[in-house]
Design an enzyme around this catalytic site. Structure first.
Site, PDB file in Angstrom:
ATOM      1  N   LYS A  22      73.531  58.623  11.253  1.00 32.81           N
ATOM      2  CA  LYS A  22      74.805  59.588  11.079  1.00 32.81           C
ATOM      3  C   LYS A  22      74.657  60.152   9.445  1.00 32.81           C
ATOM      4  O   LYS A  22      74.770  61.394   9.517  1.00 32.81           O
ATOM      5  CB  LYS A  22      76.187  58.742  11.223  1.00 32.81           C
ATOM      6  CG  LYS A  22      77.237  59.726  10.808  1.00 32.81           C
ATOM      7  CD  LYS A  22      78.576  59.133  11.082  1.00 32.81           C
ATOM      8  CE  LYS A  22      78.959  58.135   9.970  1.00 32.81           C
ATOM      9  NZ  LYS A  22      79.645  58.735   8.847  1.00 32.81           N
ATOM     10  N   ASN A  23      74.721  59.141   8.783  1.00 38.12           N
ATOM     11  CA  ASN A  23      74.886  59.544   7.461  1.00 38.12           C
ATOM     12  C   ASN A  23      73.616  60.281   6.967  1.00 38.12           C
ATOM     13  O   ASN A  23      73.509  60.832   5.582  1.00 38.12           O
ATOM     14  CB  ASN A  23      75.001  58.383   6.583  1.00 38.12           C
ATOM     15  CG  ASN A  23      76.463  57.697   6.686  1.00 38.12           C
ATOM     16  OD1 ASN A  23      77.436  58.316   7.432  1.00 38.12           O
ATOM     17  ND2 ASN A  23      76.751  56.712   6.150  1.00 38.12           N
ATOM     18  N   ARG A  93      84.775  63.626   5.621  1.00 33.81           N
ATOM     19  CA  ARG A  93      84.502  63.674   4.199  1.00 33.81           C
ATOM     20  C   ARG A  93      83.236  64.460   3.772  1.00 33.81           C
ATOM     21  O   ARG A  93      83.000  65.195   2.859  1.00 33.81           O
ATOM     22  CB  ARG A  93      84.620  62.289   3.295  1.00 33.81           C
ATOM     23  CG  ARG A  93      85.925  61.677   3.112  1.00 33.81           C
ATOM     24  CD  ARG A  93      85.672  60.622   2.170  1.00 33.81           C
ATOM     25  NE  ARG A  93      85.883  60.783   1.025  1.00 33.81           N
ATOM     26  CZ  ARG A  93      84.866  61.184  -0.135  1.00 33.81           C
ATOM     27  NH1 ARG A  93      83.730  61.283   0.283  1.00 33.81           N
ATOM     28  NH2 ARG A  93      85.413  61.543  -1.253  1.00 33.81           N
ATOM     29  N   CYS A 117      91.314  58.352   1.349  1.00 31.61           N
ATOM     30  CA  CYS A 117      90.978  58.020   2.692  1.00 31.61           C
ATOM     31  C   CYS A 117      91.230  56.284   2.914  1.00 31.61           C
ATOM     32  O   CYS A 117      91.643  55.985   1.918  1.00 31.61           O
ATOM     33  CB  CYS A 117      89.743  58.102   3.310  1.00 31.61           C
ATOM     34  SG  CYS A 117      88.451  56.975   2.952  1.00 31.61           S
ATOM     35  N   ARG A 122      88.384  57.667  -3.244  1.00 30.62           N
ATOM     36  CA  ARG A 122      87.062  58.486  -3.046  1.00 30.62           C
ATOM     37  C   ARG A 122      87.138  59.865  -3.635  1.00 30.62           C
ATOM     38  O   ARG A 122      87.094  60.720  -2.981  1.00 30.62           O
ATOM     39  CB  ARG A 122      86.734  58.450  -1.481  1.00 30.62           C
ATOM     40  CG  ARG A 122      86.744  56.961  -0.837  1.00 30.62           C
ATOM     41  CD  ARG A 122      86.236  57.228   0.735  1.00 30.62           C
ATOM     42  NE  ARG A 122      84.593  57.446   0.619  1.00 30.62           N
ATOM     43  CZ  ARG A 122      84.156  57.462   1.957  1.00 30.62           C
ATOM     44  NH1 ARG A 122      84.628  57.220   3.017  1.00 30.62           N
ATOM     45  NH2 ARG A 122      82.684  57.519   1.936  1.00 30.62           N
ATOM     46  N   ASP A 305      78.935  49.242   4.075  1.00 30.77           N
ATOM     47  CA  ASP A 305      79.289  49.779   5.387  1.00 30.77           C
ATOM     48  C   ASP A 305      78.714  48.689   6.424  1.00 30.77           C
ATOM     49  O   ASP A 305      79.314  48.797   7.565  1.00 30.77           O
ATOM     50  CB  ASP A 305      78.370  50.957   5.842  1.00 30.77           C
ATOM     51  CG  ASP A 305      78.835  52.462   5.242  1.00 30.77           C
ATOM     52  OD1 ASP A 305      79.913  52.201   4.950  1.00 30.77           O
ATOM     53  OD2 ASP A 305      78.242  53.364   5.421  1.00 30.77           O
ATOM     54  N   ARG A 397      83.464  58.057  15.912  1.00 29.94           N
ATOM     55  CA  ARG A 397      83.021  58.954  14.882  1.00 29.94           C
ATOM     56  C   ARG A 397      81.455  58.706  14.529  1.00 29.94           C
ATOM     57  O   ARG A 397      80.802  59.532  14.048  1.00 29.94           O
ATOM     58  CB  ARG A 397      83.952  58.745  13.657  1.00 29.94           C
ATOM     59  CG  ARG A 397      85.188  59.525  13.644  1.00 29.94           C
ATOM     60  CD  ARG A 397      85.828  59.385  12.324  1.00 29.94           C
ATOM     61  NE  ARG A 397      84.726  59.922  11.429  1.00 29.94           N
ATOM     62  CZ  ARG A 397      84.915  59.466   9.995  1.00 29.94           C
ATOM     63  NH1 ARG A 397      86.089  58.925   9.647  1.00 29.94           N
ATOM     64  NH2 ARG A 397      84.216  59.965   9.117  1.00 29.94           N
TER      65      ARG A 397
END
Ligand code: UD1
Length: 422
Positions: A22-23, A93, A117, A122, A305, A397
């Site tokens: 995803k990132n 974000r 958040c 952040r 993470d 998500r």
């Protein structure tokens, strides 16, 4: 809204494949704005955040179509809008990462700031400082960053902290700048490296991605490309902890040992066997979990993470573990929920002291953010009786079918509509 119901206590076994990252996918999708030609992106995970990115790109005038389950074609032939609205940036974000490409391609961008958040403040000051250094005129008005620049100009940019997003935003902006940019104290994450590979395939001249200094020689224009996204190292790590926490034996296919070095080292230190097998890593635990000390750090250090997932594992360890979170200031929300499942965790500032208990007990718990939600699912897999994880939209998500992947390994896990949820 759905909830996830888990009957804990089944050791997981079998093989499971990791999805695309995803990132890595999100900034690479934003990079499509840099060219009028179509780009093809493969191994894109089907997630809510990807859908949000497509909505944002659609708003800017980028055409998108799925060519297969995980293959996406994006074409920004004509940019129709210069604005990333608050509704989209507050949902995700990473929408802010469109600032650099939009500005570089069209000379202007109006992008909402993300605000706070669940895991901390952040800020985006480093992103803004970076594009200012490249010559953009930037104003902050009505919650929006408004940036203008006829053409950006290469410069030396120093990041106070190696922010992943700021590194990605600045690299994308610098690809079309006049002259050379040197980005110092850059983030070294594999996702940054993947973005640089995609941009180079589009004709950019980027060297040093993966090191502390990244150099970008600006070019006049970029062209279409065909790129395959790397696998999701965080999903891989989560599945590895799932195997470990249940005392299971699982082959996590597509898990990259190099990218997961820090996580593998900590799992091994805690008594979990991790061995390369085929294209992945086999994870097996037969003995007790041992307590470890753990500190989150920028890559190649232990990833923030995966901190919440490791905390779930260490909650069951023999002995006392110490976890220090150095990246985000408020990333222990999951600990409060783990306490409800019988964990013994004391928090002081950035440090959590986790005294292992023999067994967690099932409870209704609430997901507060993406990685917190996966840690609660993992805790539920190991706990006695039934755990109900509410607000699983956080999970959706960032994880592609985590519940079905775990079910395929033997977990008793179900997704049911939560009629009582607020
Ligand atoms: C990315 C990841 C996220 C991961 C994080 C850290 C994506 C879409 N998300 O988020 O999953 O947890 O990296 O590995 O890739 N900071 C500033 N000023 C800035 C920018 C950041 O002070 O302008 C600080 C942040 O508050 C934080 C630290 O830098 O303390 C690291 O954040 P950063 O690397 O930017 O995280 P993201 O790119 O938002």
């Amino acid at each position: 809204m759905d909830k996830i119901v888990i009957e804990g206590g089944v050791p997981l076994s079998g093989a499971v494949a990791v999805s695309g990252s995803k990132n890595a996918a999100l900034p690479i999708m934003m990079a499509s704005v840099l060219t009028a030609e179509p780009v093809i992106i493969r191994n894109v995970p089907r997630l809510r955040d990807i859908a949000t990115a497509l909505t944002l790109l659609g708003h800017l005038g980028v055409h998108s179509r799925w060519l297969g389950d995980h293959t996406l074609e994006l074409c920004a032939a004509r940019i129709q809008s210069h604005e990333a609205p608050y509704e989209l940036v507050k949902t995700m974000r990473a929408s802010f990462f469109v600032l650099g490409p939009l500005l570089a391609r069209t000379g202007r961008a109006r992008v909402s700031t993300p605000g706070g958040c669940a895991i901390g403040a952040r800020p985006v000051n480093l992103h803004i400082r970076g594009i200012r250094a490249l010559g953009a005129r930037v104003q902050l008005r009505h919650g929006y960053v408004e940036a203008h620049a006829e053409r950006l100009a290469g410069a030396r940019v120093w990041l106070d902290t190696p922010s992943v997003g700021a590194t990605e935003n600045i690299i994308m902006a610098a690809t079309l700048a006049r002259g050379r940019t040197a980005l110092e104290n850059a983030a070294r994450e594999p996702e940054v490296q993947d973005l640089a590979r995609m941009l180079n395939a589009m004709g950019a001249k980027i060297s040093g991605a993966g090191n502390h200094v990244i150099e970008i020689e600006g070019v006049e224009r970029l062209h279409g490309a065909d790129h395959t996204i790397i696998n999701d190292r965080i999903e891989a790590g989560t599945l590895m902890v799932a195997a470990a926490i249940t005392g299971g034996d699982v082959l996590v296919r597509g898990a990259n040992a190099e990218e997961l070095k820090a996580a593998v080292a900590k799992l091994q230190e805690s008594g979990v066997e991790v061995t390369p097998e085929g294209d992945g890593l086999r994870v097996r635990r037969t003995g007790a979990v041992r307590a470890v000390e753990l500190r989150t750090l920028p890559y190649p250090g232990f990833p923030t993470d995966l901190q919440a997932q490791m905390m779930a594992l260490l909650a069951n360890a023999e002995g006392t573990s110490v976890i220090t979170e150095t990246i985000f200031e408020n990333r222990f929300m999951h600990a409060l929920e783990l306490l409800r499942m019988g964990a013994d965790i004391a928090m002081k500032g950035p440090t959590a002291v986790v005294r292992g208990v023999p067994r967690l007990c099932g409870a209704p718990v609430m997901a507060t953010d993406l990685r917190a939600s996966s840690s609660l699912v993992l805790a539920g897999l190991a706990a006695e009786n039934t755990t109900e994880v509410q607000r699983v939209y956080h999970l959706d998500r960032g994880y592609e079918g985590l519940d079905s992947k775990l079910r395929s390994l033997g977990a008793r896990i179900e997704r049911v509509p939560d009629r009582g949820a607020s």
